[in-house]
Write an enzyme that holds these catalytic residues in place. Structure first.
Site, mmCIF file in Angstrom:
data_model
loop_
_atom_site.group_PDB
_atom_site.id
_atom_site.type_symbol
_atom_site.label_atom_id
_atom_site.label_comp_id
_atom_site.label_asym_id
_atom_site.label_seq_id
_atom_site.Cartn_x
_atom_site.Cartn_y
_atom_site.Cartn_z
ATOM 1 N N CYS A 1 0.836 -1.199 0.000
ATOM 2 C CA CYS A 1 0.000 0.000 0.000
ATOM 3 C C CYS A 1 0.872 1.252 0.000
ATOM 4 O O CYS A 1 1.363 1.665 1.048
ATOM 5 C CB CYS A 1 -0.898 -0.042 1.231
ATOM 6 S SG CYS A 1 -1.799 1.469 1.514
ATOM 7 N N CYS B 1 -0.090 3.983 2.378
ATOM 8 C CA CYS B 1 0.144 3.753 3.803
ATOM 9 C C CYS B 1 1.633 3.816 4.115
ATOM 10 O O CYS B 1 2.049 4.400 5.096
ATOM 11 C CB CYS B 1 -0.360 2.367 4.219
ATOM 12 S SG CYS B 1 -1.925 1.923 3.482
ATOM 13 N N ASP B 2 2.438 3.173 3.263
ATOM 14 C CA ASP B 2 3.832 2.939 3.622
ATOM 15 C C ASP B 2 4.841 3.812 2.884
ATOM 16 O O ASP B 2 6.016 3.830 3.247
ATOM 17 C CB ASP B 2 4.177 1.461 3.393
ATOM 18 C CG ASP B 2 3.331 0.549 4.281
ATOM 19 O OD1 ASP B 2 2.807 1.053 5.290
ATOM 20 O OD2 ASP B 2 3.193 -0.640 3.970
HETATM 21 P P1 FAD Z 1 -13.653 -4.541 0.878
HETATM 22 O O1 FAD Z 1 -13.477 -3.090 1.117
HETATM 23 O O2 FAD Z 1 -12.475 -5.360 0.550
HETATM 24 O O3 FAD Z 1 -14.381 -5.145 2.171
HETATM 25 C C1 FAD Z 1 -14.509 -6.528 2.368
HETATM 26 C C2 FAD Z 1 -15.124 -6.821 3.714
HETATM 27 O O4 FAD Z 1 -15.345 -8.219 3.839
HETATM 28 C C3 FAD Z 1 -14.286 -6.449 4.914
HETATM 29 O O5 FAD Z 1 -15.131 -5.986 5.943
HETATM 30 C C4 FAD Z 1 -13.628 -7.777 5.304
HETATM 31 O O6 FAD Z 1 -13.219 -7.817 6.656
HETATM 32 C C5 FAD Z 1 -14.772 -8.710 5.044
HETATM 33 N N1 FAD Z 1 -14.451 -10.123 4.833
HETATM 34 C C6 FAD Z 1 -13.646 -10.688 3.898
HETATM 35 N N2 FAD Z 1 -13.665 -12.024 3.966
HETATM 36 C C7 FAD Z 1 -14.526 -12.329 4.970
HETATM 37 C C8 FAD Z 1 -14.993 -13.550 5.535
HETATM 38 N N3 FAD Z 1 -14.617 -14.747 5.087
HETATM 39 N N4 FAD Z 1 -15.877 -13.478 6.576
HETATM 40 C C9 FAD Z 1 -16.297 -12.286 7.048
HETATM 41 N N5 FAD Z 1 -15.900 -11.101 6.544
HETATM 42 C C10 FAD Z 1 -15.021 -11.125 5.527
HETATM 43 N N6 FAD Z 1 -11.327 3.100 -4.186
HETATM 44 C C11 FAD Z 1 -11.769 4.351 -4.493
HETATM 45 O O7 FAD Z 1 -12.887 4.497 -4.973
HETATM 46 N N7 FAD Z 1 -10.987 5.432 -4.265
HETATM 47 C C12 FAD Z 1 -9.757 5.342 -3.707
HETATM 48 O O8 FAD Z 1 -9.080 6.357 -3.512
HETATM 49 C C13 FAD Z 1 -9.280 4.044 -3.352
HETATM 50 N N8 FAD Z 1 -8.047 3.871 -2.817
HETATM 51 C C14 FAD Z 1 -7.666 2.627 -2.395
HETATM 52 C C15 FAD Z 1 -6.439 2.503 -1.718
HETATM 53 C C16 FAD Z 1 -6.047 1.283 -1.223
HETATM 54 C C17 FAD Z 1 -4.751 1.186 -0.482
HETATM 55 C C18 FAD Z 1 -6.870 0.143 -1.418
HETATM 56 C C19 FAD Z 1 -6.450 -1.190 -0.862
HETATM 57 C C20 FAD Z 1 -8.061 0.255 -2.123
HETATM 58 C C21 FAD Z 1 -8.470 1.498 -2.617
HETATM 59 N N9 FAD Z 1 -9.673 1.669 -3.304
HETATM 60 C C22 FAD Z 1 -10.115 2.923 -3.623
HETATM 61 C C23 FAD Z 1 -10.531 0.517 -3.632
HETATM 62 C C24 FAD Z 1 -11.678 0.386 -2.648
HETATM 63 O O9 FAD Z 1 -11.174 0.441 -1.333
HETATM 64 C C25 FAD Z 1 -12.396 -0.923 -2.912
HETATM 65 O O10 FAD Z 1 -12.879 -0.953 -4.234
HETATM 66 C C26 FAD Z 1 -13.586 -1.105 -1.973
HETATM 67 O O11 FAD Z 1 -13.188 -1.033 -0.624
HETATM 68 C C27 FAD Z 1 -14.266 -2.448 -2.228
HETATM 69 O O12 FAD Z 1 -15.314 -2.593 -1.347
HETATM 70 P P2 FAD Z 1 -15.897 -4.007 -0.946
HETATM 71 O O13 FAD Z 1 -16.941 -3.702 0.070
HETATM 72 O O14 FAD Z 1 -16.256 -4.744 -2.150
HETATM 73 O O15 FAD Z 1 -14.687 -4.825 -0.296
#
Ligand code: FAD
Length: 307
Positions: free
Chosen positions: A130, A133-134
């Site tokens: 990341c 972050c880092d």
């Molecule tokens: P996630 O955010 O991955 O959430 C998944 C959830 O599922 C979490 O709560 C996790 O704990 C849970 N989970 C997983 N497996 C299990 C399991 N087996 N049992 C129970 N719980 C589980 N997007 C933007 O639009 N703008 C940005 O500026 C941006 N910057 C980013 C920077 C970084 C460093 C990263 C890593 C991503 C960034 N993104 C950004 C992308 C964005 O964060 C993701 O597209 C978004 O968070 C996806 O949402 P999600 O809910 O699908 O999954």
């Protein structure tokens, strides 16, 4: 049993839980870590209508919004299996099983690892995933970014403003990133790009990273770079391993196949966000998908229940 049980507490899961709960149906949400990838993000400038926010702040607002709706939030719990029986049964790592008439799978994704010697040993000791972050830890130092896709080149541009020098290593013979990013990277002055480079090892002194070894795939020559940090940017892996016995259609990459309503190949099982085949992995996109999946699940419930 729940009417809708959401697995995942990122943007997709939060949106799904709110949309489901607003229908007045019994809604639960299980998450290992509320906020998901958003918790690992510093600046967010593309969350529409909010010109600038930060990950932990957005994650706190998501949680607060979900809590306003009487959703049963179960955090620090990992789902280990999902089975479509009479209901959908969700087995947790703790041993408990929860039942729901429908589920929304929103377990997101995580960065792909290189899988070379030294990577695991030097994680957080120079190996990072990341840049937001880092990056600041490597101020004034030399780093590499592995991966020449959009995320790799974005990371290189981002890091080049902080560190002394960035070397981008791409496995293929050309960069996959958008031209505009590549042009920007070349203008930075302190980014070198090496194509046809297969990273073979993360090198270190026992405490921290001090270099990496790669093979020039064109000449077969083994080479080394002296570095303090290595940012791995080779893609996202969907968190769908726990569904291996669910008999759900997934693509080659392990992404859950969904239709326009967020429905998966199993009745009553919906999915949203980065864990699915949705083409772009972003916060606003995940939120929209979460809303779609919850509405899809609600539609399913009103059609399937005549009890
Ligand atoms: P996630 O955010 O991955 O959430 C998944 C959830 O599922 C979490 O709560 C996790 O704990 C849970 N989970 C997983 N497996 C299990 C399991 N087996 N049992 C129970 N719980 C589980 N997007 C933007 O639009 N703008 C940005 O500026 C941006 N910057 C980013 C920077 C970084 C460093 C990263 C890593 C991503 C960034 N993104 C950004 C992308 C964005 O964060 C993701 O597209 C978004 O968070 C996806 O949402 P999600 O809910 O699908 O999954």
């Amino acid at each position: 049993p729940y009417d809708v049980l959401v697995i995942g507490g990122g943007p997709a899961g939060a949106a799904a839980a709110i949309y489901a709960a607003r229908k007045g149906i019994r809604t639960g949400l299980i998450a290992e870590r509320f906020g998901g990838q958003v918790m690992d993000t510093v600046g967010i400038e593309n969350f529409i209508s909010v010109p600038y926010t930060e990950g932990p702040k957005l994650a706190a607002s998501l949680e607060q919004h979900v809590k306003e709706y009487g959703v049963d939030i179960i955090t620090e719990q990992r789902a280990v299996n999902v089975q479509r029986n009479e209901m959908v049964d969700i087995q947790l790592q703790s041993g408990a099983t929860l039942s729901s008439r429908s589920v929304v799978l929103a377990t997101g994704a995580r960065w792909r690892e290189l899988g070379v010697p030294g990577e695991a040993e030097y994680r957080t000791k120079g190996v990072a995933y990341c840049p937001h972050c880092d990056g600041p830890f490597f101020k004034g130092k030399r780093v590499a970014v592995i991966g020449g896709g959009n995320s790799g080149i974005e990371a290189a541009i981002d890091l080049a403003g902080i560190v002394e020098h960035v070397t981008v290593l791409e496995f293929a013979d050309t960069l996959r990133a958008d031209d505009v990013l590549v042009r920007k990277a070349k203008l930075m002055g302190n980014i070198d790009i090496i194509v046809n480079a297969q990273t073979t090892e993360v090198l270190g002194d026992g405490n921290k990273v001090n270099g990496l070894a790669y093979t020039d795939r064109e000449t077969g020559e083994d080479k080394k770079l002296d570095l303090a940090g290595i940012f791995v940017q080779i893609g996202l892996v969907p968190n769908t391993e726990f569904l291996k016995e669910t008999h759900l259609e997934m693509n080659r990459m392990g992404e859950i196949v969904i239709d326009a309503r967020g429905a998966t190949s199993l009745p009553g099982v919906y999915a949203a966000g980065d864990a699915t085949t949705v083409p772009y992995k972003q916060i606003v996109i995940s939120m929209g998908a979460g809303a779609t999946a919850a509405l899809g699940a609600f539609d399913y419930l009103i059609r399937s229940s005549v009890e």
